[in-house]
Scaffold this motif. Structure first.
Motif, short mmCIF file in Angstrom:
data_model
loop_
_atom_site.label_atom_id
_atom_site.label_comp_id
_atom_site.label_asym_id
_atom_site.label_seq_id
_atom_site.Cartn_x
_atom_site.Cartn_y
_atom_site.Cartn_z
N ILE A 75 0.84 -1.21 0.00
CA ILE A 75 0.00 0.00 0.00
C ILE A 75 0.87 1.25 0.00
CG2 ILE A 75 -1.67 1.33 1.37
CD1 ILE A 75 -2.80 -1.43 2.29
N GLY A 76 1.90 1.27 0.84
CA GLY A 76 2.80 2.41 0.89
C GLY A 76 3.53 2.63 -0.41
N GLY A 77 3.94 1.55 -1.08
CA GLY A 77 4.63 1.67 -2.36
C GLY A 77 3.74 2.23 -3.45
N VAL A 78 2.50 1.80 -3.49
CA VAL A 78 1.57 2.31 -4.50
C VAL A 78 1.31 3.80 -4.26
CG1 VAL A 78 -0.82 2.17 -5.32
CG2 VAL A 78 0.50 0.08 -4.96
N ILE A 79 1.10 4.18 -3.00
CA ILE A 79 0.85 5.59 -2.68
C ILE A 79 2.09 6.43 -3.01
CG2 ILE A 79 0.44 7.21 -0.79
CD1 ILE A 79 -1.37 5.00 0.46
N ALA A 80 3.27 5.94 -2.62
CA ALA A 80 4.51 6.69 -2.88
C ALA A 80 4.74 6.87 -4.38
CB ALA A 80 5.70 5.99 -2.24
N ALA A 81 4.50 5.82 -5.18
CA ALA A 81 4.68 5.93 -6.63
C ALA A 81 3.69 6.93 -7.23
CB ALA A 81 4.52 4.57 -7.29
N PHE A 82 2.45 6.90 -6.75
CA PHE A 82 1.45 7.84 -7.26
C PHE A 82 1.87 9.28 -6.96
CE2 PHE A 82 -2.32 10.44 -6.45
CZ PHE A 82 -2.89 10.42 -7.72
N ILE A 83 2.28 9.52 -5.72
CA ILE A 83 2.71 10.87 -5.34
C ILE A 83 3.94 11.28 -6.14
CG2 ILE A 83 3.67 12.26 -3.45
CD1 ILE A 83 1.81 10.65 -1.57
N TYR A 84 4.90 10.37 -6.31
CA TYR A 84 6.10 10.70 -7.09
C TYR A 84 5.73 11.07 -8.52
CZ TYR A 84 10.50 10.59 -9.47
OH TYR A 84 11.58 10.96 -10.23
N ASN A 85 4.84 10.30 -9.13
CA ASN A 85 4.45 10.57 -10.52
C ASN A 85 3.80 11.94 -10.66
OD1 ASN A 85 5.50 8.13 -11.34
ND2 ASN A 85 3.55 7.07 -11.20
N VAL A 86 2.99 12.32 -9.69
CA VAL A 86 2.35 13.65 -9.74
C VAL A 86 3.40 14.74 -9.60
CG1 VAL A 86 0.78 15.20 -8.51
CG2 VAL A 86 0.10 12.83 -8.93
N VAL A 87 4.29 14.59 -8.62
CA VAL A 87 5.31 15.60 -8.37
C VAL A 87 6.32 15.65 -9.52
CG1 VAL A 87 7.21 16.24 -6.83
CG2 VAL A 87 5.03 15.51 -5.88
N ALA A 88 6.64 14.50 -10.11
CA ALA A 88 7.61 14.46 -11.20
C ALA A 88 7.11 15.22 -12.43
CB ALA A 88 7.93 13.01 -11.57
N LYS A 89 5.79 15.28 -12.61
CA LYS A 89 5.25 16.07 -13.72
C LYS A 89 5.55 17.55 -13.52
CE LYS A 89 1.55 12.90 -14.93
NZ LYS A 89 0.12 12.64 -14.92
N TRP A 90 5.55 18.00 -12.26
CA TRP A 90 5.81 19.40 -11.98
C TRP A 90 7.29 19.72 -11.99
CZ3 TRP A 90 2.51 19.02 -6.96
CH2 TRP A 90 1.16 18.96 -7.30
N THR A 91 8.11 18.80 -11.46
CA THR A 91 9.54 19.09 -11.27
C THR A 91 10.43 18.48 -12.33
OG1 THR A 91 9.87 17.17 -9.84
CG2 THR A 91 9.20 19.23 -8.77
N GLY A 92 9.92 17.56 -13.10
CA GLY A 92 10.73 16.90 -14.11
C GLY A 92 11.32 15.58 -13.64
N GLY A 93 11.14 15.23 -12.40
CA GLY A 93 11.63 13.96 -11.88
C GLY A 93 13.04 14.05 -11.31
N ILE A 94 13.54 12.91 -10.89
CA ILE A 94 14.88 12.83 -10.32
C ILE A 94 15.88 12.63 -11.44
CG2 ILE A 94 16.41 11.47 -8.84
CD1 ILE A 94 13.94 10.72 -7.21
N GLU A 95 16.93 13.42 -11.45
CA GLU A 95 18.00 13.28 -12.44
C GLU A 95 19.16 12.54 -11.80
OE1 GLU A 95 20.78 16.45 -14.46
OE2 GLU A 95 18.75 16.57 -15.25
N PHE A 96 19.69 11.57 -12.52
CA PHE A 96 20.84 10.83 -12.02
C PHE A 96 21.78 10.51 -13.17
CE2 PHE A 96 17.43 7.92 -12.93
CZ PHE A 96 18.02 6.85 -13.60
N THR A 97 23.01 10.16 -12.83
CA THR A 97 24.02 9.88 -13.83
C THR A 97 24.34 8.40 -13.83
OG1 THR A 97 24.96 12.07 -13.43
CG2 THR A 97 26.36 10.49 -14.58
N THR A 98 24.46 7.83 -15.01
CA THR A 98 24.84 6.43 -15.14
C THR A 98 26.18 6.35 -15.87
OG1 THR A 98 23.67 6.17 -17.24
CG2 THR A 98 22.43 5.69 -15.23
N GLY A 99 26.82 5.22 -15.71
CA GLY A 99 28.10 5.01 -16.38
C GLY A 99 28.27 3.56 -16.78
N GLU A 100 29.19 3.33 -17.64
CA GLU A 100 29.52 1.98 -18.10
C GLU A 100 30.41 1.29 -17.06
OE1 GLU A 100 28.82 0.45 -21.21
OE2 GLU A 100 27.48 2.09 -21.73
N VAL A 101 30.13 0.03 -16.78
CA VAL A 101 30.95 -0.75 -15.85
C VAL A 101 31.65 -1.84 -16.65
CG1 VAL A 101 30.89 -2.26 -13.85
CG2 VAL A 101 29.33 -0.33 -13.99
N GLN A 102 32.95 -1.98 -16.40
CA GLN A 102 33.71 -2.98 -17.14
C GLN A 102 33.96 -4.20 -16.31
OE1 GLN A 102 37.23 -1.13 -18.62
NE2 GLN A 102 36.10 0.21 -19.96
#
Length: 102
Positions: A75-102
């Protein structure tokens, strides 16, 4: 490479958190059940039948605790994802950096 997390599937997050919380609760429940069984055994030897009921109730509660944790995690996960999706529309979401691992 920068990426942006703009949407979380609520059902998938709910299922994932349900499993995580259910397994985490077992880490606490299994030792607690062992301790409570020792307390119950010592009460039985002390001829204290009126003290056996709280131990029995606690034991039954401990059996259902992983299920309760899993349901609340879902229940908490569903609520948290819903809230995140609403807020991400306003803020653009979380930005993170990825890299190649050898």
């Amino acid at each position: 490479m920068k990426k942006r997390l703009t949407n979380i599937n609520p059902l998938k997050l709910g299922i994932t958190l349900a499993v995580i919380y259910g397994v985490m609760s077992l880490i606490f429940v299994i030792p607690f059940i062992a301790i409570m069984s020792l307390v119950g055994a010592s009460n039985a030897h002390a001829h204290a039948p009126n003290q056996a009921m709280p131990v029995l109730f606690t034991g039954v509660f401990m059996i259902f605790l992983p299920v309760i944790y899993a349901v609340l995690g879902f229940i908490g996960g569903v609520i948290a994802a819903f809230i995140y999706n609403v807020v991400a529309k306003w803020t653009g979401g979380i930005e993170f950096t990825t890299g190649e691992v050898q």
